[in-house]
Write a protein that holds these residues in place. Structure first.
Motif, PDB file in Angstrom:
ATOM      1  N   ASP A 231       7.866  30.678 -57.567  1.00 33.14           N
ATOM      2  CA  ASP A 231       8.212  29.281 -57.227  1.00 33.14           C
ATOM      3  C   ASP A 231       8.021  28.964 -55.753  1.00 33.14           C
ATOM      4  OD1 ASP A 231       8.899  28.851 -59.769  1.00 33.14           O
ATOM      5  OD2 ASP A 231      11.075  28.825 -59.472  1.00 33.14           O
ATOM      6  N   LYS A 232       8.372  29.933 -54.905  1.00 30.23           N
ATOM      7  CA  LYS A 232       8.413  29.651 -53.461  1.00 30.23           C
ATOM      8  C   LYS A 232       7.054  29.778 -52.777  1.00 30.23           C
ATOM      9  CE  LYS A 232      13.033  29.370 -52.368  1.00 30.23           C
ATOM     10  NZ  LYS A 232      13.976  30.167 -53.143  1.00 30.23           N
ATOM     11  N   ALA A 233       6.032  30.163 -53.524  1.00 26.87           N
ATOM     12  CA  ALA A 233       4.709  30.317 -52.905  1.00 26.87           C
ATOM     13  C   ALA A 233       4.147  28.947 -52.530  1.00 26.87           C
ATOM     14  CB  ALA A 233       3.761  31.014 -53.871  1.00 26.87           C
ATOM     15  N   ARG A 234       3.389  28.923 -51.456  1.00 23.48           N
ATOM     16  CA  ARG A 234       2.708  27.696 -51.034  1.00 23.48           C
ATOM     17  C   ARG A 234       1.266  28.075 -50.700  1.00 23.48           C
ATOM     18  NH1 ARG A 234       7.132  25.700 -51.387  1.00 23.48           N
ATOM     19  NH2 ARG A 234       8.650  24.910 -49.879  1.00 23.48           N
ATOM     20  N   ILE A 235       0.326  27.255 -51.163  1.00 23.29           N
ATOM     21  CA  ILE A 235      -1.080  27.482 -50.822  1.00 23.29           C
ATOM     22  C   ILE A 235      -1.639  26.141 -50.340  1.00 23.29           C
ATOM     23  CG2 ILE A 235      -3.303  28.380 -51.618  1.00 23.29           C
ATOM     24  CD1 ILE A 235      -1.827  29.588 -54.047  1.00 23.29           C
ATOM     25  N   HIS A 236      -2.131  26.111 -49.109  1.00 23.16           N
ATOM     26  CA  HIS A 236      -2.738  24.871 -48.606  1.00 23.16           C
ATOM     27  C   HIS A 236      -4.180  25.154 -48.203  1.00 23.16           C
ATOM     28  CE1 HIS A 236       1.456  25.243 -47.227  1.00 23.16           C
ATOM     29  NE2 HIS A 236       1.016  25.964 -46.228  1.00 23.16           N
ATOM     30  N   TYR A 237      -5.010  24.114 -48.257  1.00 22.68           N
ATOM     31  CA  TYR A 237      -6.401  24.295 -47.838  1.00 22.68           C
ATOM     32  C   TYR A 237      -6.959  23.044 -47.193  1.00 22.68           C
ATOM     33  CZ  TYR A 237      -7.590  21.999 -52.320  1.00 22.68           C
ATOM     34  OH  TYR A 237      -7.699  21.139 -53.373  1.00 22.68           O
TER      35      TYR A 237
END
Ligand SMILES: [Zn+2]
Length: 481
Positions: A231-237
């Motif tokens: 849940d706490k993962a974040r992926i930005h691009y």
């Protein structure tokens, strides 16, 4: 004389010097890895105060250490200093009306001018205390470049600069005061480059291999991946190069920047591996070639409970900065600059910190005048951002404090922060921070049980040795960030 009284006297004596350093660095407002003048000023001040300075540590021209040894030199006590600014946040000191000193130029929107000067005050005060009381010990001021860039502390940790230190105290300017008991996200950033074959998009599309297709397929793949992460993962691009502006040319090159965050560095490494697999799949689907390069990584910040207990007591004893009517009026003027939506968020935050019945009262005089109590269960909470202080917590017993230098609810990385970081609010905050940091070190140095427990906590985290999340081949991106 009690230790706190001694520290207060020293900081009072050095007050003009410390504020001058903070104001000058605020004025220099230099970007990551280019903090030449800020670094020179801090080094010069440390030398004048009797510290031995080593410049250009860990392959970074603007990172340094300042060391003072008294007697047998044990224990070794460290403070972390930062001094880099943020782009486009130039704003006049103390002015709550948007008015850049220089339009579009950098400003101290995270208050690192005060951070560097406050930690400097702690180092000088501890040095004077050791000398005055004939106590052995080593004081190390770590001058850490580029916290807002690709970081310095993980490179310094990799170079072994924290190996012989017994404990480290540091702080960050904030909108409230208290021990930083919450964790922070670990992060890893990388550039993904796809190479294809150009061709006429209408005449001979079958001969082209699109790097833009590859980049888009990677985005699609990663967006599906989100469903199967913690849940706490974040992926930005961000598309740094989308292959040009001509739809009638099959694009043969693209560059996409990715950042992966999770509460623990081990989770980040695992998730990053899956993102690389998606990129490989995108290249395979599009008939292109993929290359990637890790550009930076920070481990998660882990508050050291043994040091937090000592520092929490010291903070209570020193107390929050003593605000007067002029301070409250200035803080209120800054609070009033935020729009309704932000203010709603600030009200919610204030309700959490001070209780919902006190929100109106607190926001009428919006400066934290108390020290928030240390709660060990906060360690389970992870704040969204990331910091290279995380790597120091994996290398040596380390604790971060927050000291109010801005109005309650103030938002970081804004022109409002720049203005307050150069104002009387940050001045009071940094002097308070210097006292708390120095007192915390004094109260820890005579407690071998606390030091042993603090070290045991680090061993439990790192499994016996600091492991840098970066590949050995990656050097600090000085001049390239
Ligand atoms: Zn910062």
């Amino acid at each position: 004389m009690r230790d706190l009284e001694q520290i207060e006297k020293i900081i009072e004596k050095k007050q003009a010097l410390l504020l001058d350093v903070s104001h000058k660095i605020w004025g220099f407002a230099e970007l990551p890895y280019a903090e030449t003048r800020s670094c020179a000023l801090l080094c010069e001040t440390l030398r004048k105060e009797g510290f031995t300075v080593e410049e250009g540590v860990a392959e970074m021209p603007t990172s340094f250490t300042g060391t003072f040894i008294n007697g047998a030199g044990k224990p070794v006590m460290g403070f972390l200093g930062e001094f880099d600014a943020l782009d486009i946040l130039s704003q006049e000191a103390g002015n709550p009306v948007r008015c850049p000193v220089k339009e579009g130029f950098p400003g101290h929107g995270c208050g690192h001018n005060a951070l560097g000067a406050g930690s400097l005050g702690a180092a000088i005060a501890l040095k004077e205390y050791l000398m005055a009381n004939g106590k052995p010990g080593t004081v190390v001021y770590y001058g850490c470049a580029a916290e807002e860039g690709a970081g310095a502390k993980q490179f310094m940790a990799r170079a072994g600069l924290f190996d012989s230190v017994d404990f480290i105290y540091t702080w960050h300017p904030a909108n409230h005061s208290g021990v930083d008991g919450k964790g922070s996200n670990a992060i890893m950033g990388a550039n993904f480059e796809f190479t294809g074959v150009t061709s006429h998009a209408g005449g001979s599309p079958h001969l082209g291999r699109s790097a833009l297709d590859a980049a888009e397929l990677m985005s699609v793949g990663v967006n599906y991946l989100r469903e199967h992460t913690i849940d706490k993962a974040r992926i930005h691009y961000a598309y740094a190069d989308a292959g040009g502006v001509s739809p009638n040319v099959v694009q043969d090159r693209t560059l996409v920047k990715y950042e992966v965050r999770s509460p623990k560095i081990a989770q980040v490494k695992e998730l990053f591996g899956r993102v690389v697999d998606v990129a490989r799949g995108a290249a395979l689907m599009s008939g292109t070639v993929m290359k990637y390069e890790i550009t930076f990584a920070f481990s998660d910040y882990i508050p050291n409970d043994a040091l937090a207990k000592v520092a929490g007591e010291c903070m209570k004893e020193v107390g929050a900065p003593k605000w007067d009517d002029e301070d409250y009026a200035l803080a209120k003027a800054f609070l009033d600059t935020y729009n309704e939506e932000t203010l709603r968020g600030i009200r919610e935050q204030a309700a959490e910190l001070y209780g919902s019945d006190r929100v109106d009262e607190v926001l009428a005089k919006p400066l934290d005048d108390a020290v928030q109590p240390y709660d060990p269960s906060d360690a389970k909470i992870v704040s969204g951002g990331s910091t290279d202080v995380g790597d120091v917590t994996y290398a040596a017993p380390t604790l971060n404090l927050r000291v109010a230098t801005a109005c309650i609810g103030n938002v970081g990385h804004t022109w409002q922060t720049t203005a307050q970081a150069g104002s009387r609010l940050a001045d009071k905050g940094l002097l308070t921070a210097a006292k708390v940091l120095a007192l915390s070190a004094i109260r820890t140095m005579d407690r071998p049980d606390v030091i042993a427990r603090a070290k045991e906590l680090v061993l439990r985290q790192n499994g016996g040795k600091y492991v840098c999340p970066l590949p050995d081949t990656l050097h600090p991106p000085v001049g390239r960030y």
